[in-house]
Design a protein around this motif. Sequence first.
Motif, short mmCIF file in Angstrom:
data_model
loop_
_atom_site.label_atom_id
_atom_site.label_comp_id
_atom_site.label_asym_id
_atom_site.label_seq_id
_atom_site.Cartn_x
_atom_site.Cartn_y
_atom_site.Cartn_z
N HIS A 35 0.80 -1.22 0.00
CA HIS A 35 0.00 0.00 0.00
C HIS A 35 0.84 1.28 0.00
N ILE A 36 2.10 1.18 -0.32
CA ILE A 36 2.94 2.39 -0.36
C ILE A 36 2.48 3.27 -1.51
N SER A 37 2.38 4.55 -1.20
CA SER A 37 2.02 5.51 -2.23
C SER A 37 3.20 5.72 -3.18
N SER A 38 2.91 5.67 -4.46
CA SER A 38 3.96 5.92 -5.45
C SER A 38 3.85 7.34 -6.01
N GLU A 39 3.02 8.17 -5.34
CA GLU A 39 2.92 9.57 -5.75
C GLU A 39 4.30 10.21 -5.69
N ASP A 40 4.52 11.15 -6.58
CA ASP A 40 5.83 11.77 -6.73
C ASP A 40 6.37 12.35 -5.42
N ASN A 41 5.53 13.03 -4.65
CA ASN A 41 5.99 13.70 -3.43
C ASN A 41 5.51 13.02 -2.15
N ALA A 42 5.30 11.73 -2.20
CA ALA A 42 4.78 11.00 -1.04
C ALA A 42 5.75 11.09 0.14
N VAL A 43 5.17 11.09 1.33
CA VAL A 43 5.94 11.05 2.58
C VAL A 43 5.68 9.69 3.21
N ILE A 44 6.76 8.97 3.46
CA ILE A 44 6.66 7.59 3.97
C ILE A 44 7.50 7.48 5.23
N ILE A 45 6.94 6.83 6.23
CA ILE A 45 7.67 6.59 7.48
C ILE A 45 7.89 5.10 7.61
N GLU A 46 9.10 4.75 8.04
CA GLU A 46 9.40 3.35 8.36
C GLU A 46 9.84 3.28 9.81
N ASN A 65 10.54 12.00 -5.99
CA ASN A 65 10.68 13.11 -5.04
C ASN A 65 10.07 12.79 -3.68
N ALA A 66 9.92 11.51 -3.39
CA ALA A 66 9.37 11.08 -2.10
C ALA A 66 10.36 11.39 -0.99
N LYS A 67 9.82 11.43 0.23
CA LYS A 67 10.64 11.53 1.43
C LYS A 67 10.38 10.27 2.25
N VAL A 68 11.44 9.60 2.65
CA VAL A 68 11.32 8.41 3.49
C VAL A 68 12.07 8.68 4.79
N TYR A 69 11.33 8.66 5.89
CA TYR A 69 11.91 8.82 7.22
C TYR A 69 11.99 7.43 7.84
N ALA A 70 13.21 6.93 8.07
CA ALA A 70 13.40 5.59 8.62
C ALA A 70 13.90 5.68 10.06
N PHE A 71 13.11 5.17 10.98
CA PHE A 71 13.44 5.20 12.40
C PHE A 71 14.07 3.87 12.81
N GLU A 72 15.14 3.96 13.59
CA GLU A 72 15.82 2.77 14.09
C GLU A 72 16.53 3.13 15.39
N VAL A 73 16.28 2.36 16.46
CA VAL A 73 16.89 2.65 17.76
C VAL A 73 18.30 2.08 17.89
N HIS A 74 18.63 1.11 17.10
CA HIS A 74 19.93 0.43 17.18
C HIS A 74 20.94 1.21 16.34
N LYS A 75 21.87 1.89 16.99
CA LYS A 75 22.81 2.78 16.30
C LYS A 75 23.64 2.07 15.23
N SER A 76 24.10 0.86 15.51
CA SER A 76 24.93 0.16 14.52
C SER A 76 24.12 -0.19 13.27
N PHE A 77 22.81 -0.44 13.43
CA PHE A 77 21.96 -0.69 12.26
C PHE A 77 21.84 0.58 11.42
N CYS A 78 21.72 1.73 12.09
CA CYS A 78 21.66 3.01 11.36
C CYS A 78 22.95 3.24 10.57
N GLU A 79 24.07 2.96 11.21
CA GLU A 79 25.36 3.15 10.54
C GLU A 79 25.49 2.21 9.33
N HIS A 80 25.09 0.96 9.51
CA HIS A 80 25.14 -0.01 8.42
C HIS A 80 24.27 0.45 7.24
N ALA A 81 23.03 0.84 7.54
CA ALA A 81 22.09 1.25 6.48
C ALA A 81 22.55 2.51 5.78
N SER A 82 23.14 3.44 6.52
CA SER A 82 23.58 4.69 5.88
C SER A 82 24.73 4.44 4.90
#
Length: 182
Positions: A35-46, A65-82
């Motif tokens: 159900h993710i919106s594929s609209e050009d300027n969609a705002v998506i949170i993970e 032109n979407a914005k995806v905000y990805a939340f993660e509490v585990h710092k090493s996972f954030c570093e890996h994903a970035s």
Amino acid sequence: MLQKIKTAINYTRNIFVTGAIAETNKQVENEICRHISSEDNAVIIEFGMGHGNITKAILSKAGPNAKVYAFEVHKSFCEHASKAIQDDRLTIINDGAENVKKYVQEEVDSVISSIPFSFFTEDTKNKILNDSYSLLKDKSYLSQVLLSAFHFNKYKSVFDNCKRHRIFNFPIYHIYHCQKEA
């Protein structure tokens, strides 16, 4: 193969943070992103980015032109994903889902979650669900993957329309698709 073993060990060590023993598979990624919106300027949170498997699936469906905000509490996972995901549409936030309104004030087209809902207090569960509902645009969805159907009624008490899809794998995945209709 060695990376998959390392990942499984890391997830297992942090079971109360990740709520998982392994990364999700393609079938789960496709279903949770249905159900993710594929609209050009969609705002998506993970919520619960982990190593970014679902994040990559989100980005592949999201508009240019979407914005995806990805939340993660585990710092090493954030570093890996970035390091692993180079995409200007992605903002990685090293914080919990209960603090979403601290970072996102705009209306949201989709919320995708793989957080370990069972490990949260009732107050935190309620805050996450109610904040998600209030941020979502009308007719939009929160989709959640869990390893049990135990919390389905909690989601139904907040959202207007909820459906559950099971993926028979090991383990069995339960994906809730919860819509804000109003």
